[in-house]
Enzyme design. Structure first.
Site, PDB file in Angstrom:
ATOM      1  CG  HIS A  46      -7.826   1.497   4.579  1.00 14.28           C
ATOM      2  ND1 HIS A  46      -6.678   1.815   4.798  1.00 14.28           N
ATOM      3  CD2 HIS A  46      -7.846   0.272   4.207  1.00 14.28           C
ATOM      4  CE1 HIS A  46      -5.992   0.669   5.013  1.00 14.28           C
ATOM      5  NE2 HIS A  46      -6.886  -0.535   4.631  1.00 14.28           N
ATOM      6  CG  HIS A  98      -8.619  -5.221   1.421  1.00 14.22           C
ATOM      7  ND1 HIS A  98      -7.811  -5.305   2.604  1.00 14.22           N
ATOM      8  CD2 HIS A  98      -9.484  -6.118   1.543  1.00 14.22           C
ATOM      9  CE1 HIS A  98      -8.536  -6.346   3.375  1.00 14.22           C
ATOM     10  NE2 HIS A  98      -9.455  -6.939   2.588  1.00 14.22           N
TER      11      HIS A  98
END
Length: 245
Positions: free
Chosen positions: A202, A153
């Site tokens: 993440h 992303h």
């Protein structure tokens, strides 16, 4: 009375430079890339010490399944993170390329398509090569399936939004508008990366690596576009051959 002097040639358009904000992001990306490279040379599979600390700081001490902040913040972060997902980014690229095509900016449209598609493929390859597991210190607040490093992303949003913004500066005027565009894009890419950490999917270093990779990629394609516009032998349509810097 016939004119005796040739009409003076119009002065050349001033060379347009990429906004300083973009160069600042590039230098920051270089610094982060160097630090991450040193760390991964030491132990490519192990997260940095601060990775787990940051993720835990974003959760309530008594219940790591609950993120800090008001209830609406979690929903907002889920919405924001979608702006860096494959569906939204694909739509952004299609709309941007379509706008350039109807504006007869053929080469710019081709550069946007080539830069964003190749960047996405590069990120996917990097994730498979690194094969870093997702964080396991806090529960994930959204579903994930791919590898962790770099953050797709963060990297893809930087690649798409920054590349489009960078190439658009080469065919548009008005410094204030270009600076505003870059400020909005940098803010958008930043919050998308932060949302990945907030949602626990993440490590912070995944996000930093994604930002760095995407920024470098956008700068590279801006430079390719610059070369094509100023090189005397490049196959650039005349209406797109504008002096840029």
């Amino acid at each position: 009375m016939p004119a005796t002097k040739m009409q003076a040639a119009a002065p050349p358009r001033p060379v347009r430079h990429v906004p300083h904000l973009f160069w600042g992001a590039g230098f920051a990306a270089l610094s982060v890339a160097i630090l991450l490279s040193l760390g991964f040379l030491i132990d490519p599979a192990r997260p940095y010490a601060f990775d787990a600390w940051v993720l835990r700081m974003l959760r309530r001490p008594g219940d790591l399944a609950v993120p800090v902040g008001p209830a609406w913040l979690k929903e907002a972060m889920v919405d924001i993170t979608a702006l860096g997902g494959a569906t939204v980014l694909t739509l952004v690229v299609v709309v941007a390329v379509g706008m350039l095509l109807v504006s007869r900016k053929w080469m710019t449209a081709a550069l946007v398509a080539a830069g964003t598609i190749s960047g996405s493929l590069a990120v996917s390859a990097a994730k498979e090569i690194a094969a870093r597991p997702r964080p396991d210190v806090v529960p994930h607040l959204v579903e994930v399936s791919s590898q962790s490093f770099p953050s797709g992303h963060s990297a893809n949003s930087a690649i798409v939004y920054l590349t489009i913004a960078a190439l658009l500066t080469q065919v548009t005027g008005a410094d204030a508008r270009r600076t505003y565009l870059f400020a909005v894009v940098v803010a958008l890419v930043t919050v998308i990366g932060l949302s990945r950490m907030y949602l626990g999917v993440h490590w912070p270093t995944d996000v930093l690596a994604g930002w760095s990779f995407g920024t470098f990629w956008a700068l590279a394609w801006w430079r390719i576009g610059q070369w094509l516009r100023i090189h005397p032998h490049a196959a650039m349509p005349q209406d797109e051959r504008e002096p840029v810097g």
